[in-house]
Motif scaffolding. Structure first.
Motif, short mmCIF file in Angstrom:
data_model
loop_
_atom_site.label_atom_id
_atom_site.label_comp_id
_atom_site.label_asym_id
_atom_site.label_seq_id
_atom_site.Cartn_x
_atom_site.Cartn_y
_atom_site.Cartn_z
N ASP A 337 0.81 -1.21 0.00
CA ASP A 337 0.00 0.00 0.00
C ASP A 337 0.85 1.26 0.00
OD1 ASP A 337 0.70 -1.00 2.66
OD2 ASP A 337 -0.42 0.71 3.45
N LEU A 338 2.14 1.13 0.30
CA LEU A 338 3.03 2.29 0.35
C LEU A 338 3.97 2.33 -0.86
CD1 LEU A 338 4.00 2.23 4.14
CD2 LEU A 338 2.09 3.41 3.02
N ARG A 339 3.65 1.52 -1.86
CA ARG A 339 4.45 1.51 -3.09
C ARG A 339 3.54 1.70 -4.30
NH1 ARG A 339 9.58 0.33 -2.06
NH2 ARG A 339 10.13 -0.88 -0.20
N TYR A 340 4.18 1.85 -5.46
CA TYR A 340 3.39 1.91 -6.68
C TYR A 340 2.55 0.65 -6.80
CZ TYR A 340 6.28 5.76 -8.53
OH TYR A 340 6.93 6.95 -8.73
N VAL A 341 1.38 0.79 -7.38
CA VAL A 341 0.56 -0.39 -7.64
C VAL A 341 1.34 -1.34 -8.55
CG1 VAL A 341 -1.57 -1.23 -8.70
CG2 VAL A 341 -1.58 0.91 -7.39
N LYS A 342 1.40 -2.59 -8.17
CA LYS A 342 2.22 -3.55 -8.90
C LYS A 342 1.74 -3.68 -10.34
CE LYS A 342 4.16 -8.21 -8.61
NZ LYS A 342 4.22 -9.47 -7.84
N HIS A 343 2.70 -3.69 -11.25
CA HIS A 343 2.39 -3.88 -12.66
C HIS A 343 3.10 -5.13 -13.15
CE1 HIS A 343 1.87 -3.31 -16.91
NE2 HIS A 343 3.18 -3.25 -17.11
N VAL A 344 2.36 -6.03 -13.74
CA VAL A 344 2.93 -7.24 -14.32
C VAL A 344 3.02 -7.03 -15.83
CG1 VAL A 344 2.66 -9.72 -14.68
CG2 VAL A 344 1.93 -8.67 -12.51
N PRO A 345 4.23 -7.06 -16.39
CA PRO A 345 4.38 -6.86 -17.83
C PRO A 345 3.55 -7.87 -18.61
CG PRO A 345 6.52 -6.79 -16.75
CD PRO A 345 5.53 -7.27 -15.73
N THR A 346 2.99 -7.42 -19.70
CA THR A 346 2.19 -8.30 -20.54
C THR A 346 3.04 -8.87 -21.66
OG1 THR A 346 0.17 -8.41 -21.88
CG2 THR A 346 1.48 -6.41 -22.05
N THR A 347 2.69 -10.03 -22.16
CA THR A 347 3.39 -10.57 -23.33
C THR A 347 2.92 -9.83 -24.57
OG1 THR A 347 3.62 -12.76 -22.35
CG2 THR A 347 3.72 -12.64 -24.75
N ALA A 348 3.84 -9.43 -25.41
CA ALA A 348 3.47 -8.76 -26.66
C ALA A 348 2.46 -9.61 -27.42
CB ALA A 348 4.72 -8.54 -27.52
N VAL A 349 1.39 -8.98 -27.88
CA VAL A 349 0.29 -9.76 -28.47
C VAL A 349 0.76 -10.57 -29.67
CG1 VAL A 349 -1.55 -8.26 -27.64
CG2 VAL A 349 -0.40 -7.70 -29.79
N GLN A 350 1.76 -10.07 -30.39
CA GLN A 350 2.23 -10.81 -31.57
C GLN A 350 2.93 -12.11 -31.18
OE1 GLN A 350 3.00 -7.72 -30.72
NE2 GLN A 350 2.79 -6.27 -32.43
N LEU A 351 3.35 -12.22 -29.91
CA LEU A 351 4.07 -13.41 -29.46
C LEU A 351 3.18 -14.40 -28.73
CD1 LEU A 351 7.35 -11.72 -28.16
CD2 LEU A 351 7.03 -12.96 -30.31
N LEU A 352 1.90 -14.07 -28.58
CA LEU A 352 1.00 -14.98 -27.88
C LEU A 352 0.77 -16.25 -28.71
CD1 LEU A 352 -1.63 -12.41 -26.59
CD2 LEU A 352 -0.01 -13.70 -25.20
N ALA A 353 0.67 -17.37 -28.04
CA ALA A 353 0.39 -18.64 -28.73
C ALA A 353 -1.04 -18.63 -29.25
CB ALA A 353 0.59 -19.80 -27.76
#
Length: 724
Positions: A337-353
């Motif tokens: 709560d005392l840090r930036y809201v966690k961000h999880v990087p997304t996989t580039a859509v062109q690389l999705l299976a």
């Protein structure tokens, strides 16, 4: 922190070099003589912008503490490299040209004056802003004299068991000479009196670096309410254990910064690694260039330190305790709560299976289209790292060639190269062992790679290899196909989560040929005069950029549409700046997006009226380099590794690649439009060198945070049509 190592590989770092080439180019009567901002003061202004983030009450408080640590770490490196380099050249009598015509000693005086102001402001921000904000969130940084008996008993047990055994007090007397004080170490200067003879003595006590800088006072509180005491405060209040039978008269904290710049005289006949290891050993014993002391230090102790360390009054910084706020990096508290809201990087859509649970095929994805990656919004692990890991495991891959400038200590990239070599593939790793402050780590990796059978080379004599390149050669039905990656950032999985960077994955045959020729030049003796889609320093990059700037200038003079957009970490090179001034005089609209140093003066009537300079700092370190030219409506856009500095253009191997896919050009254009929008939170540079933060609108509401907006936008990208 290519000095790419800030946020000290912690986020907002700086790109230092030992670049003392003249910044004054050929005299141009159409331009004023005093047309550059001082690069050293501009760097200090950058670090002031970092400090302003620490002072911002709207940011999460643990992030503010982190920005205080980043400021301190940045300043340490600035002194160790830039200030040390200036001083060394003055002492050795070498000319030290400056970009505003000042004498070198005057330059040092101006740096010292501004650094004193900023360090004092930094200390006040901690004491008056961040400590109260932490306390309001249930995190107290306390002092020994505020603790009760129970707390003191608990800490005394901790001291006796965990700290006392590793302390090493060193006496200073005729038998014991003044000890060597290692750079950036935290020390106690202790004056004691023999209770029997009455004789006074001096001792130095180093605060151990392997112990936590902030010690938890006790374990009784809930996680939402905790107290910490600094390690040096705890030690200072147990000095009687270290000097039994002596009266403790005075104790004060001090810290020394040394010249840790490395100069390597490269000789083609000498083993570069051995020469570098010898120089790294010398680095430890560089002369002091800054002495930080607590404001309560008495004159007797100060006089001894000044005399023994041979520093000037100008090099003494008297500050409130605690010193070395870089130690705030060690304040590890599980309070999301005392840090930036966690961000999880997304996989580039062109690389999705194609299917949700299927294994992605990186090679098939790149074969379909060029892929422009934007880290850390898009995952490095599922793109670049996966590309190299898949290449290492693929039986159809014949060869992998890669540059390594900085990488992490447990690098999966290096492990992939080792696995590829062990499976019989041809693997070439161009390791830049002269990457500042990562030299020893890179030597270690180079030896590990060599042992595994990787062909390791160290580039060209006299040049650092800074370009970010990977080339995979794959046999596809009897035809060799090239898969290429050209990036703006290092192959470092750790910093890829903190640094904003771009990268291009492509099977374009011309890019593959260009990279093949470039790698041959770096590993052998090939001399390539021209590349098709790359601009490569030191031979062609400056010339190519100047040609593009001149084309925009000519278009504007002919009454045709024109425009230049540049994003860099540093804008220093005088030839590039002068070309931009001439373009502005022709009324070319110019937008410069710079993270750190900027020696260009925007908005000067008759010289740079059409130039706007903005800077964006935040949770991620803006690290990508982009060069965009209108080019009569057919945009020429490059991304790559080069900043606009002498070292990048003249003394490094750098590479820019031209983007050609229409959607990539659109994406870069939108990125710039958002960055330069008055509704985006940023700092604006004026012609005097002052940076002004614009982060609130006329009603006091926050302006748009570009990095937050990009996180939202990229996360919501949809899979390409026809894929689920």
């Amino acid at each position: 922190m290519d000095g790419d190592n800030i946020q000290t590989d912690s986020g907002l770092g700086s790109d230092f070099d030992d670049d003392f080439d003249p910044l004054i180019g050929e005299d141009d009567p159409a331009l004023p003589t005093e047309r550059y901002l001082d690069r050293e003061l501009s760097w200090l202004a950058f670090n002031q912008r970092v400090l302003e983030l620490a002072e911002d009450p709207d940011l999460p408080v643990l992030e503010r503490a982190n920005f205080l640590a980043i400021f301190a770490s940045n300043l340490d490196e600035f002194f160790m490299v830039r200030v040390a380099g200036l001083k060394r050249r003055i002492l050795t009598g070498l000319a030290v040209p400056t970009n505003i015509g000042r004498a070198p000693q005057d330059a040092l005086s101006d740096i010292s004056a501004m650094a004193h102001v900023l360090q004092a402001r930094h200390a006040r921000a901690f004491q008056d802003l961040v400590i109260p904000a932490l306390a309001g969130a249930g995190i107290d940084i306390v002092q020994w004299d505020t603790l009760d008996d129970a707390d003191r008993r608990s800490l005394r047990d901790y001291f006796s068991n965990q700290i006392f055994p590793v302390l090493m007090p060193l006496a200073v007397d005729p038998v014991h000479p003044f000890p060597y004080i290692s750079g950036l170490s935290l020390n106690l200067a202790v004056r004691v009196r023999n209770s029997k003879t009455g004789k006074q003595e001096f001792a130095r006590l180093k605060v151990p670096t392997m112990l936590p800088r902030f010690v938890r006072v006790d374990r009784r509180e809930e996680a939402s309410s905790v107290r910490f005491i600094t390690l040096e405060d705890l030690i200072a209040n147990h000095l009687g254990d270290l000097f039994p039978g002596m009266d403790i008269l005075e104790h004060h904290i001090f810290r020394v910064t040394r010249n840790e710049d490395v100069e390597i005289e490269e000789d083609e006949t000498e083993n570069l690694i051995k020469a570098l290891e010898k120089e790294l050993l010398r680095r430890r014993f560089g002369p002091p260039i800054r002495l930080e002391i607590t404001e309560d230090m008495d004159e007797v102790t100060l006089g001894l330190l000044v005399r023994e360390l041979d520093v000037t009054d100008q090099e003494v910084y008297r500050l409130p305790a605690p010193l070395d706020l870089g130690g705030l990096f060690d304040l590890r508290i599980d309070r999301p709560d005392l840090r930036y809201v966690k961000h999880v990087p997304t996989t580039a859509v062109q690389l999705l299976a194609p299917e949700p649970n299927a294994e992605p095929d990186i090679f098939s994805a790149i074969s379909r289209q060029d892929i422009l990656l934007h880290h850390p919004y898009e995952s490095f692990a599922t793109s670049v790292q996966a590309f190299l890991e898949q290449a290492a495991a693929d039986p159809d891959v014949l060869a992998i060639k890669q540059t390594l400038y900085r990488t992490s200590g447990d690098s999966p990239i290096v492990e992939a190269l080792i696995a590829a070599a062990e499976s019989g593939k041809q693997v070439l790793a161009l390791v830049e062992i002269k990457a500042r402050f990562d030299e020893q780590a890179n030597i270690t990796w180079a030896r590990k790679l060599e042992k595994a059978g990787v062909h390791v080379v160290y580039g060209l004599v006299g040049l650092k290899t800074h370009c970010k390149l990977a080339l995979v050669v794959r046999n596809e039905n009897g035809v060799l196909r090239h898969y290429s990656h050209i990036g703006t950032g290092n192959y470092n999985p750790k910093t890829s989560r903190l640094y904003e960077d771009l990268g291009l994955l492509t099977t374009d045959p011309q890019v593959g040929k260009d990279l093949t020729r470039l790698f041959n030049e770096l590993s052998g003796y090939a001399i390539e005069k021209k590349f098709k889609r790359l601009l490569v320093a030191p031979l062609h990059l400056r010339r190519g950029l100047l040609k593009s700037i001149a084309a925009e200038t000519a278009a504007a003079r002919a009454g045709k549409p024109s425009g230049i957009r540049i994003k860099v970490n540093s804008m220093v090179d005088e030839a590039i700046i002068d070309a931009l001034y001439r373009a502005s005089q022709a009324r070319v609209p110019i937008e410069i997006w710079v993270r750190g140093i900027c020696s260009l003066k925007p908005g000067v009537p008759g010289m740079s009226e059409t130039i706007k300079v903005r800077s964006i700092l935040g949770r991620y370190l803006e690290h990508s380099r982009i060069f965009s030219f209108h080019n009569s409506g057919d945009p020429q856009v490059y991304i790559g590794s080069a900043d606009m500095m002498h070292r990048n253009l003249d003394r490094r191997v750098e590479a820019l690649v031209r983007l050609v896919a229409p959607d990539h050009l659109t994406e870069i254009d939108a990125l710039f439009t958002r960055a330069m929008d008055d509704r985006t939170s940023s700092w604006w540079l004026d012609s005097s060198g002052e940076w002004t933060r614009h982060h609130l609108d006329g009603s006091g509401h926050p302006l748009d945070d570009m990095q937050d907006r990009l996180m939202q936008q990229i996360t919501l990208r949809k899979r390409p049509t026809g894929r689920r």
